[in-house]
Design a protein around this motif. Structure first.
Motif, PDB file in Angstrom:
ATOM      1  N   GLU A  42       1.419   8.305   5.585  1.00 36.02           N
ATOM      2  CA  GLU A  42       2.034   8.239   6.905  1.00 36.02           C
ATOM      3  C   GLU A  42       3.424   8.863   6.953  1.00 36.02           C
ATOM      4  O   GLU A  42       4.050   8.905   8.008  1.00 36.02           O
ATOM      5  CB  GLU A  42       2.101   6.784   7.387  1.00 36.02           C
ATOM      6  N   ASP A 101       0.855  -1.185   0.000  1.00 37.86           N
ATOM      7  CA  ASP A 101       0.000   0.000   0.000  1.00 37.86           C
ATOM      8  C   ASP A 101       0.898   1.245   0.000  1.00 37.86           C
ATOM      9  O   ASP A 101       1.167   1.843   1.046  1.00 37.86           O
ATOM     10  CB  ASP A 101      -0.930  -0.023   1.215  1.00 37.86           C
ATOM     11  N   TYR A 160      -0.588   4.419   1.490  1.00 33.81           N
ATOM     12  CA  TYR A 160      -0.491   4.466   2.953  1.00 33.81           C
ATOM     13  C   TYR A 160       0.907   4.933   3.371  1.00 33.81           C
ATOM     14  O   TYR A 160       1.047   5.759   4.279  1.00 33.81           O
ATOM     15  CB  TYR A 160      -0.798   3.092   3.551  1.00 33.81           C
TER      16      TYR A 160
END
Length: 180
Positions: free
Chosen positions: A144, A137, A140
């Protein structure tokens, strides 16, 4: 998952036909030399009448060189690090089909080397949008802050052999003849 085998075979036929002409070998398919997707890529080049390289690794219970590697271009390695070094020394692109730990290891090595400037940028093409979106991912990782949005631009995800050739040709301006 046999469609990946056929797509790898077709890609190798296309790239070998396009970039191995009249004694020139601007792009030569290089695989790990084993079965499965690696065999498909060597097979596609073989069927196109082109040469291909196999960089096989000696493992206790698997990995014999596939029969489609150009015989004088079949190499066997004991150490993964030396094998990966030989993969990357002359690489003009990385095409990664769905795979396991070995594929992920090689992919992340190349991404890290390109991201950190330890090797020149090359096209990194991930085949199988659905597979790669589920396995890693990247969105993601960007959200983050583990990688930058620019890092997510180091690779392209595609689904077909024609798209792979298009990415390679676009990156190299249609032809890799002016490469060192």
């Amino acid at each position: 998952l046999s469609h990946y085998y056929e797509e790898a075979r077709r890609f190798s036929q296309l790239v070998s036909t396009r970039f191995q002409q009249a004694g020139r070998r601007d792009f030569v398919v290089v695989t790990g030399g084993g079965p499965g997707i690696m065999e498909a890529a060597n097979r596609g080049a073989h069927e196109a009448g082109a040469r291909s390289i196999g960089l096989n690794i000696i493992l206790p219970r698997e990995q014999r060189p596939n029969p489609y590697i150009t015989p004088e271009l079949a190499f066997r390695f004991h150490y993964f690090a030396l094998r990966k070094m030989h993969f990357l020394m002359r690489a003009r692109g990385l095409v990664a089909f769905p795979g396991g730990f070995g594929t992920l290891d090689e992919l992340f090595d190349v991404l890290t080397l390109v991201q950190s400037g330890k090797m020149p940028r090359i096209p990194i093409v991930l085949i199988g949008n659905e597979f790669w979106r589920r396995v890693i991912d990247f969105d993601y990782l960007v959200a983050e802050g583990y990688i930058s949005a620019d890092d997510a631009g180091l690779f392209t995800r595609v689904d077909s052999a024609e798209e792979i050739v298009g990415v390679l040709a676009s990156f190299h301006g249609g032809t890799p003849t002016d490469l060192p």
